[in-house]
Scaffold this active site. Structure first.
Site, PDB file in Angstrom:
ATOM      1  N   PHE A  12     -70.649  -0.331  74.854  1.00 48.21           N
ATOM      2  CA  PHE A  12     -70.605   0.850  73.975  1.00 48.21           C
ATOM      3  C   PHE A  12     -71.136   0.509  72.575  1.00 48.21           C
ATOM      4  O   PHE A  12     -72.185   1.007  72.154  1.00 48.21           O
ATOM      5  CB  PHE A  12     -69.156   1.371  73.955  1.00 48.21           C
ATOM      6  CG  PHE A  12     -68.830   2.305  72.843  1.00 48.21           C
ATOM      7  CD1 PHE A  12     -69.590   3.440  72.620  1.00 48.21           C
ATOM      8  CD2 PHE A  12     -67.733   2.057  72.022  1.00 48.21           C
ATOM      9  CE1 PHE A  12     -69.277   4.316  71.579  1.00 48.21           C
ATOM     10  CE2 PHE A  12     -67.401   2.925  70.998  1.00 48.21           C
ATOM     11  CZ  PHE A  12     -68.180   4.042  70.767  1.00 48.21           C
ATOM     12  N   ASP A  32     -76.230  -9.638  78.007  1.00 45.16           N
ATOM     13  CA  ASP A  32     -75.010  -9.089  78.608  1.00 45.16           C
ATOM     14  C   ASP A  32     -74.860  -9.687  79.989  1.00 45.16           C
ATOM     15  O   ASP A  32     -75.855 -10.084  80.607  1.00 45.16           O
ATOM     16  CB  ASP A  32     -75.102  -7.543  78.700  1.00 45.16           C
ATOM     17  CG  ASP A  32     -73.736  -6.889  78.618  1.00 45.16           C
ATOM     18  OD1 ASP A  32     -72.892  -7.169  79.491  1.00 45.16           O
ATOM     19  OD2 ASP A  32     -73.506  -6.093  77.691  1.00 45.16           O
ATOM     20  N   GLY A  37     -70.252  -3.946  80.721  1.00 42.67           N
ATOM     21  CA  GLY A  37     -71.381  -3.179  80.186  1.00 42.67           C
ATOM     22  C   GLY A  37     -72.149  -2.470  81.301  1.00 42.67           C
ATOM     23  O   GLY A  37     -71.897  -2.696  82.486  1.00 42.67           O
ATOM     24  N   SER A  76     -67.377  -8.709  74.838  1.00 40.06           N
ATOM     25  CA  SER A  76     -65.947  -8.871  75.158  1.00 40.06           C
ATOM     26  C   SER A  76     -65.453  -7.621  75.863  1.00 40.06           C
ATOM     27  O   SER A  76     -65.854  -6.513  75.509  1.00 40.06           O
ATOM     28  CB  SER A  76     -65.108  -9.054  73.891  1.00 40.06           C
ATOM     29  OG  SER A  76     -63.733  -9.149  74.244  1.00 40.06           O
ATOM     30  N   ASN A 100     -70.169 -21.164  71.585  1.00 37.52           N
ATOM     31  CA  ASN A 100     -71.589 -21.310  71.926  1.00 37.52           C
ATOM     32  C   ASN A 100     -72.489 -20.590  70.924  1.00 37.52           C
ATOM     33  O   ASN A 100     -73.533 -21.102  70.522  1.00 37.52           O
ATOM     34  CB  ASN A 100     -71.859 -20.741  73.327  1.00 37.52           C
ATOM     35  CG  ASN A 100     -71.288 -21.641  74.414  1.00 37.52           C
ATOM     36  OD1 ASN A 100     -71.115 -22.831  74.202  1.00 37.52           O
ATOM     37  ND2 ASN A 100     -70.999 -21.065  75.567  1.00 37.52           N
ATOM     38  N   GLY A 103     -72.687 -22.354  67.652  1.00 38.78           N
ATOM     39  CA  GLY A 103     -73.578 -23.504  67.805  1.00 38.78           C
ATOM     40  C   GLY A 103     -75.032 -23.074  67.741  1.00 38.78           C
ATOM     41  O   GLY A 103     -75.867 -23.733  67.097  1.00 38.78           O
ATOM     42  N   TYR A 146     -56.522 -10.941  74.643  1.00 35.88           N
ATOM     43  CA  TYR A 146     -57.545 -10.403  73.735  1.00 35.88           C
ATOM     44  C   TYR A 146     -57.215 -10.785  72.295  1.00 35.88           C
ATOM     45  O   TYR A 146     -58.047 -11.339  71.582  1.00 35.88           O
ATOM     46  CB  TYR A 146     -57.588  -8.888  73.893  1.00 35.88           C
ATOM     47  CG  TYR A 146     -58.640  -8.169  73.080  1.00 35.88           C
ATOM     48  CD1 TYR A 146     -59.993  -8.358  73.317  1.00 35.88           C
ATOM     49  CD2 TYR A 146     -58.270  -7.261  72.090  1.00 35.88           C
ATOM     50  CE1 TYR A 146     -60.951  -7.668  72.588  1.00 35.88           C
ATOM     51  CE2 TYR A 146     -59.218  -6.558  71.370  1.00 35.88           C
ATOM     52  CZ  TYR A 146     -60.561  -6.759  71.612  1.00 35.88           C
ATOM     53  OH  TYR A 146     -61.500  -6.066  70.895  1.00 35.88           O
ATOM     54  N   LYS A 150     -59.341 -13.304  69.875  1.00 37.01           N
ATOM     55  CA  LYS A 150     -59.993 -12.814  68.655  1.00 37.01           C
ATOM     56  C   LYS A 150     -59.492 -13.545  67.418  1.00 37.01           C
ATOM     57  O   LYS A 150     -60.234 -13.745  66.460  1.00 37.01           O
ATOM     58  CB  LYS A 150     -59.760 -11.302  68.522  1.00 37.01           C
ATOM     59  CG  LYS A 150     -60.505 -10.476  69.567  1.00 37.01           C
ATOM     60  CD  LYS A 150     -62.006 -10.518  69.323  1.00 37.01           C
ATOM     61  CE  LYS A 150     -62.775  -9.654  70.294  1.00 37.01           C
ATOM     62  NZ  LYS A 150     -64.231  -9.705  70.051  1.00 37.01           N
ATOM     63  N   THR A 176     -62.808   2.869  67.705  1.00 36.95           N
ATOM     64  CA  THR A 176     -64.111   3.518  67.505  1.00 36.95           C
ATOM     65  C   THR A 176     -64.457   4.307  68.759  1.00 36.95           C
ATOM     66  O   THR A 176     -64.106   3.905  69.868  1.00 36.95           O
ATOM     67  CB  THR A 176     -65.183   2.446  67.218  1.00 36.95           C
ATOM     68  OG1 THR A 176     -64.795   1.726  66.049  1.00 36.95           O
ATOM     69  CG2 THR A 176     -66.552   3.056  66.984  1.00 36.95           C
TER      70      THR A 176
END
Ligand code: UDP
Length: 328
Positions: A12, A32, A37, A76, A100, A103, A146, A150, A176
């Site tokens: 989204f 992705d 998704g 996520s 990752n 990095g 989650y 985060k 959102t």
């Protein structure tokens, strides 16, 4: 042409960010793994020369050839039903995936913006939530996978900033909404709108006195864009401070959609935050940002989107009942 890598690009928020960076004249590399998704969200971009798509899971080593100016890490799962279904992936993408990408940012000398969340405040005891609040989070609850991923993400981002001098930005995203939300992700807006369109009753969890503050996606993307381009490396709340109880919100949706269904009450899921409202003083003073789209206009546009989905999509998406699967 500046190059940006967007992870979670078929989701989204990721897909709206792709649109925005294309509009700003960037070369967009979309990434992705399509766990949550959907390529439909970005298929209109595939014909463009300055758009490319990599199917990749960012918890594995991430390689992008050539220069890179910016990275936006938006991969996520982002709804409580997804955390229950794919808890390990949720932890891994926030922790290993972020590692990752940091990095990669260090290697390419790129600026990286990390999508954090109001969930790091947990079930907040301070209201509205300022960036200084440390939160009230249950590490082992259903949302812990989650929330803690985060929180770790914010820590490792600041460590790369302080230790390696990587240019980092952290946005704390509050609820959102808008077109391209997944109809079956279990979040309250697709849930209520899907129910109205299928002629089902609207399921309010708990007594509906819990509050949320909903931000329209165009406003959210504007805030994120401004934060990326700013020189501010501490976390910034981006959300709409107009707060509403979930039961009043259900009534608004009934009016908007014209459904003749009623509200029914179900158990409140465990650790469902009782109140949520962003303090956006920092976004206002540092970024000159505040939301412009009111709930009425935003919800109307969002409902147009759900109405445009095929009857088949609508019907196969039976609303999952999170409350029944996750009793207090
Ligand atoms: N909610 C609800 N009915 C639904 C789906 C959600 O009453 O069918 C409630 C949910 O319990 C929460 C609020 O709406 O209090 C927002 O839920 P959502 O999953 O959208 O986001 P979050 O809890 O992460 O803010």
């Amino acid at each position: 042409m500046k190059k940006v890598l967007i992870t979670g690009a078929a989701g989204f928020l990721g897909s709206h960010l792709c649109d925005r960076f294309i509009k700003e004249g960037f070369h967009v590399i979309a990434m992705d793994n399509l766990i949550t998704g959907d390529l439909k969200n970005i298929e209109h971009l595939f014909k463009l020369e300055n758009f490319e798509y990599y199917h990749h899971d960012v918890t594995k080593f991430v390689h992008v050839p050539g220069d890179l100016d910016y990275i936006l890490h938006f991969a996520s799962p982002a709804s409580p039903i997804d955390y229950l279904k794919i808890p390990i992936q949720t932890l891994k993408v926030g922790a290993l995936g972020t590692h990752n990408l940091l990095g990669l940012a260090k290697e390419k000398n790129a600026r990286i913006l990390i999508a954090s969340t109001s969930e790091i405040y947990g079930d907040p005891l301070v209201h509205p939530q300022t960036e200084e609040y440390y939160g009230n989070v249950n590490t082992i609850g259903p949302r812990g996978v989650y929330d803690e991923a985060k929180r770790f993400q914010e820590s490792i981002t600041m460590a790369y900033h302080r230790f390696h001098g990587v240019e980092t930005r952290i946005v704390r995203i509050f609820n959102t909404y808008g077109p391209r939300m997944r109809l079956n992700d279990g979040r309250v807006i697709p849930a209520f709108m899907g129910q109205a369109l299928r002629g089902e009753d609207l399921t309010v969890f708990g007594d509906g006195s819990q509050t949320r503050s909903f931000c329209y996606v165009d406003d959210e993307v504007e805030g994120i864009y401004r934060l990326l381009m700013s020189d501010y490396s501490n976390p910034v709340n981006i959300g709409n401070p107009h707060e509403i109880t979930i039961s009043d919100f259900a009534e608004e949706i009934i009016k908007l959609t014209g459904t003749d269904q009623k509200v029914i009450y179900k158990d409140l899921p465990q650790d469902d935050p009782m109140q949520r409202q962003p303090d956006i003083s920092k976004a206002k003073s540092i970024l000159g940002w505040e939301p412009k789209v009111g709930r009425e206009e935003g919800m109307r546009k969002t409902f147009e989107y759900f109405k445009s989905l095929s009857q088949e999509d609508l019907l196969k998406t039976e609303h999952r009942d999170f409350a029944d699967r996750n009793k207090n």
